[in-house]
Design a protein around this motif. Structure first.
Motif, short mmCIF file in Angstrom:
data_model
loop_
_atom_site.label_atom_id
_atom_site.label_comp_id
_atom_site.label_asym_id
_atom_site.label_seq_id
_atom_site.Cartn_x
_atom_site.Cartn_y
_atom_site.Cartn_z
N ASP A 92 -6.58 8.84 -7.39
CA ASP A 92 -7.31 8.29 -8.53
C ASP A 92 -7.58 6.81 -8.25
O ASP A 92 -6.66 5.98 -8.33
N VAL A 93 -8.81 6.48 -7.93
CA VAL A 93 -9.17 5.10 -7.59
C VAL A 93 -8.83 4.14 -8.72
O VAL A 93 -8.29 3.06 -8.48
N GLN A 94 -9.13 4.52 -9.96
CA GLN A 94 -8.87 3.62 -11.09
C GLN A 94 -7.38 3.30 -11.21
O GLN A 94 -7.00 2.13 -11.35
N PHE A 101 -10.86 -3.72 -1.31
CA PHE A 101 -9.94 -4.85 -1.43
C PHE A 101 -9.76 -5.56 -0.10
O PHE A 101 -10.09 -5.04 0.96
N ASP A 102 -9.20 -6.77 -0.18
CA ASP A 102 -8.88 -7.60 0.98
C ASP A 102 -7.45 -7.27 1.40
O ASP A 102 -6.53 -7.35 0.59
N ASP A 103 -7.26 -6.91 2.67
CA ASP A 103 -5.92 -6.52 3.12
C ASP A 103 -5.04 -7.70 3.54
O ASP A 103 -3.95 -7.49 4.06
N LEU A 163 0.81 -1.22 0.00
CA LEU A 163 0.00 0.00 0.00
C LEU A 163 0.84 1.27 0.00
O LEU A 163 0.37 2.31 -0.44
N GLY A 164 2.07 1.21 0.52
CA GLY A 164 2.94 2.37 0.47
C GLY A 164 3.00 3.21 1.73
O GLY A 164 3.61 4.28 1.74
N LEU A 172 -2.55 -1.74 -7.63
CA LEU A 172 -2.67 -2.79 -6.61
C LEU A 172 -3.02 -4.14 -7.22
O LEU A 172 -2.50 -5.17 -6.79
N SER A 173 -3.87 -4.16 -8.22
CA SER A 173 -4.21 -5.42 -8.89
C SER A 173 -2.96 -6.05 -9.50
O SER A 173 -2.78 -7.27 -9.41
N ALA A 174 -2.10 -5.23 -10.09
CA ALA A 174 -0.85 -5.74 -10.68
C ALA A 174 0.06 -6.34 -9.62
O ALA A 174 0.89 -7.20 -9.92
#
Length: 128
Positions: free
Chosen positions: A84-86, A114-116, A24-25, A92-94
């Protein structure tokens, strides 16, 4: 009055620290040994003196049923604002993050969930 510390209950503090920082950063603010569980907080690198997120152990007997009920109902335990959510969804998906809700415009906000990996659903949001 302002938020100082808020928390999410996690099933594994080390796994949570790894996910919240490496994926997540966030950055670790405090990591204090306490004879078992740690006082472990992370912050946004954009606001290092801002509100802290406590990665709190979920050992109390009331926590597991609470977390399970939230997840079963699709309710996020926390919500984080992103630019920017997109774009964040794609980033994150990557990285292998599993989303339970893809980006969705909903009135004045766009959200995704998302699942953490630590027993919680987390929402990301961008105001319109």
């Amino acid at each position: 009055m302002r938020v100082y510390i808020t928390s999410v209950f996690v099933d594994d503090q080390q796994k949570a620290q790894d996910f919240y920082t490496s994926v997540l950063g966030f950055t670790t603010k405090h990591d204090v040994p306490m004879g078992g569980p740690r006082w472990l907080t992370v912050v946004s690198p954009e606001q290092p003196d801002g509100a802290e997120l406590l990665l709190e152990p979920d050992g109390h007997p009331a926590v597991k049923p609470y977390k399970d009920a939230l997840v079963a109902d699709g309710i996020p335990a926390a919500s984080f604002q992103v630019d920017d959510v997109q774009k964040e969804y794609e980033r994150l998906s990557a990285l292998g993050v599993v989303f339970t809700q893809k980006p969705l415009e909903s009135g004045p906000v766009t959200t995704a969930v998302f699942d953490d990996t630590c027993g919680n659903l987390i929402q990301i949001v961008t105001p319109a």
